[in-house]
Design an enzyme around this catalytic site. Structure first.
Site, PDB file in Angstrom:
ATOM      1  N   THR A   1       0.844  -1.199   0.000  1.00 41.65           N
ATOM      2  CA  THR A   1       0.000   0.000   0.000  1.00 41.65           C
ATOM      3  C   THR A   1       0.880   1.249   0.000  1.00 41.65           C
ATOM      4  O   THR A   1       1.866   1.321   0.734  1.00 41.65           O
ATOM      5  CB  THR A   1      -0.960   0.034   1.217  1.00 41.65           C
ATOM      6  OG1 THR A   1      -0.224  -0.109   2.423  1.00 41.65           O
ATOM      7  CG2 THR A   1      -2.005  -1.069   1.141  1.00 41.65           C
TER       8      THR A   1
ATOM      9  N   SER B   1       5.376  -1.183  -1.179  1.00 40.86           N
ATOM     10  CA  SER B   1       4.913  -0.573  -2.429  1.00 40.86           C
ATOM     11  C   SER B   1       5.975   0.331  -3.039  1.00 40.86           C
ATOM     12  O   SER B   1       6.752   0.968  -2.330  1.00 40.86           O
ATOM     13  CB  SER B   1       3.668   0.266  -2.117  1.00 40.86           C
ATOM     14  OG  SER B   1       3.383   1.155  -3.171  1.00 40.86           O
TER      15      SER B   1
ATOM     16  N   GLN C   1       6.869  -4.500  -4.434  1.00 43.21           N
ATOM     17  CA  GLN C   1       5.835  -4.331  -5.469  1.00 43.21           C
ATOM     18  C   GLN C   1       6.251  -3.244  -6.448  1.00 43.21           C
ATOM     19  O   GLN C   1       6.549  -2.117  -6.041  1.00 43.21           O
ATOM     20  CB  GLN C   1       4.496  -3.971  -4.816  1.00 43.21           C
ATOM     21  CG  GLN C   1       3.368  -3.669  -5.806  1.00 43.21           C
ATOM     22  CD  GLN C   1       3.234  -2.186  -6.117  1.00 43.21           C
ATOM     23  OE1 GLN C   1       3.384  -1.357  -5.228  1.00 43.21           O
ATOM     24  NE2 GLN C   1       2.962  -1.842  -7.373  1.00 43.21           N
TER      25      GLN C   1
ATOM     26  N   TYR D   1       5.539  -0.729  -9.650  1.00 43.40           N
ATOM     27  CA  TYR D   1       4.717  -0.031 -10.642  1.00 43.40           C
ATOM     28  C   TYR D   1       5.650   0.346 -11.770  1.00 43.40           C
ATOM     29  O   TYR D   1       6.812   0.691 -11.524  1.00 43.40           O
ATOM     30  CB  TYR D   1       4.145   1.265 -10.050  1.00 43.40           C
ATOM     31  CG  TYR D   1       2.880   1.105  -9.237  1.00 43.40           C
ATOM     32  CD1 TYR D   1       1.827   0.304  -9.683  1.00 43.40           C
ATOM     33  CD2 TYR D   1       2.721   1.809  -8.042  1.00 43.40           C
ATOM     34  CE1 TYR D   1       0.664   0.195  -8.932  1.00 43.40           C
ATOM     35  CE2 TYR D   1       1.551   1.699  -7.296  1.00 43.40           C
ATOM     36  CZ  TYR D   1       0.534   0.894  -7.748  1.00 43.40           C
ATOM     37  OH  TYR D   1      -0.625   0.791  -7.016  1.00 43.40           O
TER      38      TYR D   1
ATOM     39  N   LYS E   1       0.128  -9.278  -9.761  1.00 49.44           N
ATOM     40  CA  LYS E   1      -0.989  -8.891  -8.878  1.00 49.44           C
ATOM     41  C   LYS E   1      -2.045  -8.132  -9.684  1.00 49.44           C
ATOM     42  O   LYS E   1      -1.714  -7.278 -10.515  1.00 49.44           O
ATOM     43  CB  LYS E   1      -0.451  -7.992  -7.762  1.00 49.44           C
ATOM     44  CG  LYS E   1      -1.509  -7.387  -6.849  1.00 49.44           C
ATOM     45  CD  LYS E   1      -0.839  -6.702  -5.665  1.00 49.44           C
ATOM     46  CE  LYS E   1      -1.836  -6.083  -4.719  1.00 49.44           C
ATOM     47  NZ  LYS E   1      -2.363  -4.796  -5.200  1.00 49.44           N
TER      48      LYS E   1
ATOM     49  N   GLY F   1      -4.779  -5.530   3.066  1.00 45.28           N
ATOM     50  CA  GLY F   1      -4.396  -4.142   2.810  1.00 45.28           C
ATOM     51  C   GLY F   1      -4.945  -3.254   3.910  1.00 45.28           C
ATOM     52  O   GLY F   1      -4.242  -2.876   4.852  1.00 45.28           O
ATOM     53  N   ARG F   2      -6.245  -3.002   3.843  1.00 40.69           N
ATOM     54  CA  ARG F   2      -6.830  -2.034   4.788  1.00 40.69           C
ATOM     55  C   ARG F   2      -6.788  -2.525   6.235  1.00 40.69           C
ATOM     56  O   ARG F   2      -6.710  -1.705   7.153  1.00 40.69           O
ATOM     57  CB  ARG F   2      -8.252  -1.702   4.372  1.00 40.69           C
ATOM     58  CG  ARG F   2      -8.323  -0.895   3.058  1.00 40.69           C
ATOM     59  CD  ARG F   2      -9.740  -0.530   2.731  1.00 40.69           C
ATOM     60  NE  ARG F   2      -9.897   0.150   1.450  1.00 40.69           N
ATOM     61  CZ  ARG F   2      -9.982  -0.450   0.268  1.00 40.69           C
ATOM     62  NH1 ARG F   2      -9.883  -1.773   0.192  1.00 40.69           N
ATOM     63  NH2 ARG F   2     -10.149   0.244  -0.842  1.00 40.69           N
TER      64      ARG F   2
HETATM   65  C1  LIG Z   1      -4.466   3.079   0.695  1.00 41.92           C
HETATM   66  C2  LIG Z   1      -4.148   1.981  -0.275  1.00 41.92           C
HETATM   67  C3  LIG Z   1      -3.012   2.084  -1.066  1.00 41.92           C
HETATM   68  C4  LIG Z   1      -2.698   1.064  -1.955  1.00 41.92           C
HETATM   69  N1  LIG Z   1      -1.538   1.146  -2.678  1.00 41.92           N
HETATM   70  C5  LIG Z   1      -1.177   0.127  -3.481  1.00 41.92           C
HETATM   71  C6  LIG Z   1       0.082   0.144  -4.137  1.00 41.92           C
HETATM   72  O1  LIG Z   1       0.865   1.078  -3.988  1.00 41.92           O
HETATM   73  N2  LIG Z   1       0.381  -0.917  -4.937  1.00 41.92           N
HETATM   74  C7  LIG Z   1      -0.471  -1.988  -5.107  1.00 41.92           C
HETATM   75  O2  LIG Z   1      -0.146  -2.921  -5.844  1.00 41.92           O
HETATM   76  N3  LIG Z   1      -1.649  -2.028  -4.474  1.00 41.92           N
HETATM   77  C8  LIG Z   1      -2.020  -1.019  -3.659  1.00 41.92           C
HETATM   78  N4  LIG Z   1      -3.200  -1.079  -2.982  1.00 41.92           N
HETATM   79  C9  LIG Z   1      -4.053  -2.287  -3.105  1.00 41.92           C
HETATM   80  C10 LIG Z   1      -3.645  -3.340  -2.072  1.00 41.92           C
HETATM   81  O3  LIG Z   1      -2.396  -3.905  -2.375  1.00 41.92           O
HETATM   82  C11 LIG Z   1      -4.668  -4.490  -2.020  1.00 41.92           C
HETATM   83  O4  LIG Z   1      -4.864  -4.997  -3.318  1.00 41.92           O
HETATM   84  C12 LIG Z   1      -6.005  -4.097  -1.416  1.00 41.92           C
HETATM   85  O5  LIG Z   1      -5.839  -3.150  -0.384  1.00 41.92           O
HETATM   86  C13 LIG Z   1      -6.701  -5.342  -0.886  1.00 41.92           C
HETATM   87  O6  LIG Z   1      -7.949  -5.055  -0.389  1.00 41.92           O
HETATM   88  P1  LIG Z   1      -8.275  -4.809   1.178  1.00 41.92           P
HETATM   89  O7  LIG Z   1      -7.812  -3.422   1.448  1.00 41.92           O
HETATM   90  O8  LIG Z   1      -9.747  -4.959   1.214  1.00 41.92           O
HETATM   91  O9  LIG Z   1      -7.516  -5.836   1.977  1.00 41.92           O
HETATM   92  C14 LIG Z   1      -3.545  -0.068  -2.087  1.00 41.92           C
HETATM   93  C15 LIG Z   1      -4.684  -0.156  -1.285  1.00 41.92           C
HETATM   94  C16 LIG Z   1      -4.988   0.841  -0.370  1.00 41.92           C
HETATM   95  C17 LIG Z   1      -6.206   0.694   0.493  1.00 41.92           C
END
Ligand SMILES: Cc1cc2nc3c(=O)[nH]c(=O)nc-3n(C[C@H](O)[C@H](O)[C@H](O)COP(=O)(O)O)c2cc1C
Length: 393
Positions: A94, A122, A143, A145, A267, A345-346
């Site tokens: 994240t 991230s 991870q 990008y 992913k 994540g959250r």
């Molecule tokens: C605030 C936030 C930032 C995120 N940033 C990224 C990121 O930088 N790279 C990425 O691959 N996924 C990112 N994600 C997605 C998460 O890796 C993940 O797929 C997702 O949060 C899973 O769902 P959940 O929050 O319900 O667990 C982010 C998610 C959130 C909530």
């Protein structure tokens, strides 16, 4: 029984000790954060249908527990990506976590290490690749990008290799940023710009604002050195990946496969044919994900997308899932449908935003406790005992 197995020691005091679920940590985070920051974390794209459906898919699925099984000893150890993990759970990558809690990336990484689970850093993290490796040297995944300046990303991947990261995650569901309207409405973007609206919002949370004033606004530290024009738009929030390379395709993944010697995962996979292609290309893992409902609104929930992908991969690679995991019983459900493990994540973001490292620890403790309890109530001892026969209907 589960209390005896798990205990609550070491979770930190006060506030987070009073939170008994991920939802309560979410509410604690909401109380501490300005609206713009909370909604950046909590929200999703457009009408948030996929965000809601990630949760609803877990709601729809019911368990069919076994009874009269001796469940006095529970073992949550399992294998993720070919290596032992104390739990079938890893931390999802994240970005911009520092806006929720200064040093939040490190706090979550330390908590993950304490729980013996992998941590994903991230590209958009607010702590460097090297610092996380130095200060939280657990199982680390990086991870990536991809930016229009492709060599910049290749440089990050090389830094992750040098720093000893075990696996690389290529996020494939962000050719462009999702349309996150809450961020537009709240004037939330990174790099941060003050506007009358967000200054008022920040002033309403003096504790948070004091931290930002005294320690400064966090930066996307791994993006230092990206050319100035690109850095100003290199992005999270609603403008996420405005600078991302929309031409990222399977050919690029092949190049990455050739250059990255460690384990490789893709992913953001929701289709069985894409999962097959990733495996054929030499990926060791596929992460079934819709980016937590933050990208394509209307995309299928992760849990609903999982079974066809598990069938297509047929044990040739690890199939992980993220999106909507809020309870230990959700972990059981995903594993019963064939996932090797889940990522959260959250769940840990809410914890860290509520109370830093203690909050992240608390989130993992809650999930672990619930997982153990759910396994006991389902009549299974080991992770390998969790199978489709535990699902109703
Ligand atoms: C605030 C936030 C930032 C995120 N940033 C990224 C990121 O930088 N790279 C990425 O691959 N996924 C990112 N994600 C997605 C998460 O890796 C993940 O797929 C997702 O949060 C899973 O769902 P959940 O929050 O319900 O667990 C982010 C998610 C959130 C909530």
């Amino acid at each position: 029984m589960a209390d005896a197995v798990i205990g609550y020691a070491g979770a930190g005091g006060g506030l987070v000790m009073k939170s008994f679920s991920i939802e309560e940590l979410r509410l604690a985070a909401k109380r501490r954060l300005p609206r713009a920051v909370f909604e950046f974390i909590d929200g999703g794209a457009e009408d948030e249908r996929t965000l809601r459906d990630n949760l609803a898919a877990f709601e729809r699925l019911r368990l069919l527990p076994k009874v009269l099984v001796d469940v006095s000893g529970i073992d949550t150890e399992t294998s993720i990506l070919g290596k032992t993990s104390r739990l079938p759970v890893a931390i999802a990558p994240t970005g911009a976590v520092g806006f929720g809690w200064h040093g939040g990336d490190l706090a979550i990484a330390r908590a993950a290490k304490a729980f013996g689970m992998p941590y994903s850093l991230s590209t958009s993290a607010t702590t460097t690749i090297e610092r996380v490796a130095g200060e939280a040297p657990g199982r680390l995944w990086f991870q990536a990008y991809f930016f229009k300046q492709r060599e910049f990303t290749m440089g990050l991947i090389e830094r992750a290799r040098k720093a000893g990261y075990e696996a690389l995650i290529v996020t494939a569901d962000v050719p462009v940023g999702g349309k996150r309207e809450r961020d537009f409405r709240n004037d939330f973007a990174v790099p941060f710009h003050f506007t009358p609206k967000n200054v008022l919002d920040f002033a309403s949370r003096p504790g948070w604002a004091w931290g930002m004033l005294t320690r400064g606004m966090p930066a996307l530290e791994n993006l230092t050195g990206l050319e100035p024009e690109a850095k100003s738009t290199a992005a999270v929030a609603s403008s996420v990946a405005r600078n991302n390379d929309a031409s990222l395709d399977w050919e690029v993944l092949k190049v990455v496969r050739d250059r990255w010697p460690g384990k490789l995962m893709v992913k953001g996979v929701l289709r069985a044919d894409d999962a097959e292609r990733a495996v054929a290309l030499g990926c060791e893992g596929v992460i079934v994900s819709n980016h937590g409902g933050r990208q394509l609104d209307g995309a299928v929930s992760s849990l609903d997308a999982l079974p066809p992908i598990v069938r297509a991969v047929g044990g040739r690679a690890s199939v992980l899932l993220d999106g909507g995991v809020r309870r230990g019983s959700d972990v059981v459900k995903a594993l019963a449908l064939g996932a090797e493990a889940v990522l959260v994540g959250r769940a840990t973001l809410y914890g860290v935003c509520a109370a830093g490292e203690a909050g992240a620890m608390r989130a993992l403790e809650i999930l672990k406790d619930e997982l153990v309890r759910s396994m006991q109530l389902c009549g299974v001892h080991r992770i390998s005992d969790i199978g489709p026969e535990l699902l109703a209907g």
